[in-house]
Design an enzyme around this catalytic site. Structure first.
Site, PDB file in Angstrom:
ATOM      1  CB  CYS A   5      64.780  18.285  35.114  1.00  0.00           C
ATOM      2  SG  CYS A   5      65.442  17.291  36.466  1.00  0.00           S
ATOM      3  N   GLY A   6      66.004  15.620  33.823  1.00  0.00           N
ATOM      4  CA  GLY A   6      65.812  14.191  33.642  1.00  0.00           C
ATOM      5  C   GLY A   6      64.601  13.658  34.383  1.00  0.00           C
TER       6      GLY A   6
END
Length: 127
Positions: A5-6
């Site tokens: 995930c970012g």
């Protein structure tokens, strides 16, 4: 939480927060989830990823669902009782010492942000 995930780099912030507040009895529980399709395929891979990349020493649960029909009971409870549902990975839910919901913070808010630290300090000061 999620490994791809970012916001995954927030594991570092969570690890630092755990180290800084461990003596004050703050309990951090990371709940890996593939609800948003960004998690590794099994629990051992997640734990190794967290330990190797972020030196996590706080509790990491098994991979669970956080939204929808198959949501883990804690998330179903948060939704039904408090209308709080994770909108994305690294959504933060803060409970008080008695296990009651206190507040939430979205994924953009880093675990070491002033806003979260203020609430954590407030909760930990409660009898």
């Amino acid at each position: 939480t999620a490994s791809y995930c970012g916001f995954t780099k927030q594991y570092a912030n969570l690890s630092n927060l755990h180290r800084e507040y461990f003596e004050k009895n703050l309990v951090i529980i990371g709940t890996p989830s593939n609800s948003f399709h960004q998690e590794l395929s099994n629990n051992e891979e997640v734990k190794e990823f967290c330990l190797v990349n972020y030196e996590t020493k706080f509790i990491i649960s098994e991979i669970i669902s956080v939204v929808g029909e198959n949501a883990h009971p804690i998330y179903s409870w948060m939704t039904s009782e408090y209308n709080e549902t994770p909108k994305w990975n690294f959504y933060k839910l803060l409970l008080d010492k008695n296990g009651h919901f206190h507040s939430s913070f979205n994924s953009l808010t880093k675990p070491n942000s002033t806003s979260i630290l203020k609430v954590v300090d407030e909760i930990l000061k409660q009898p």
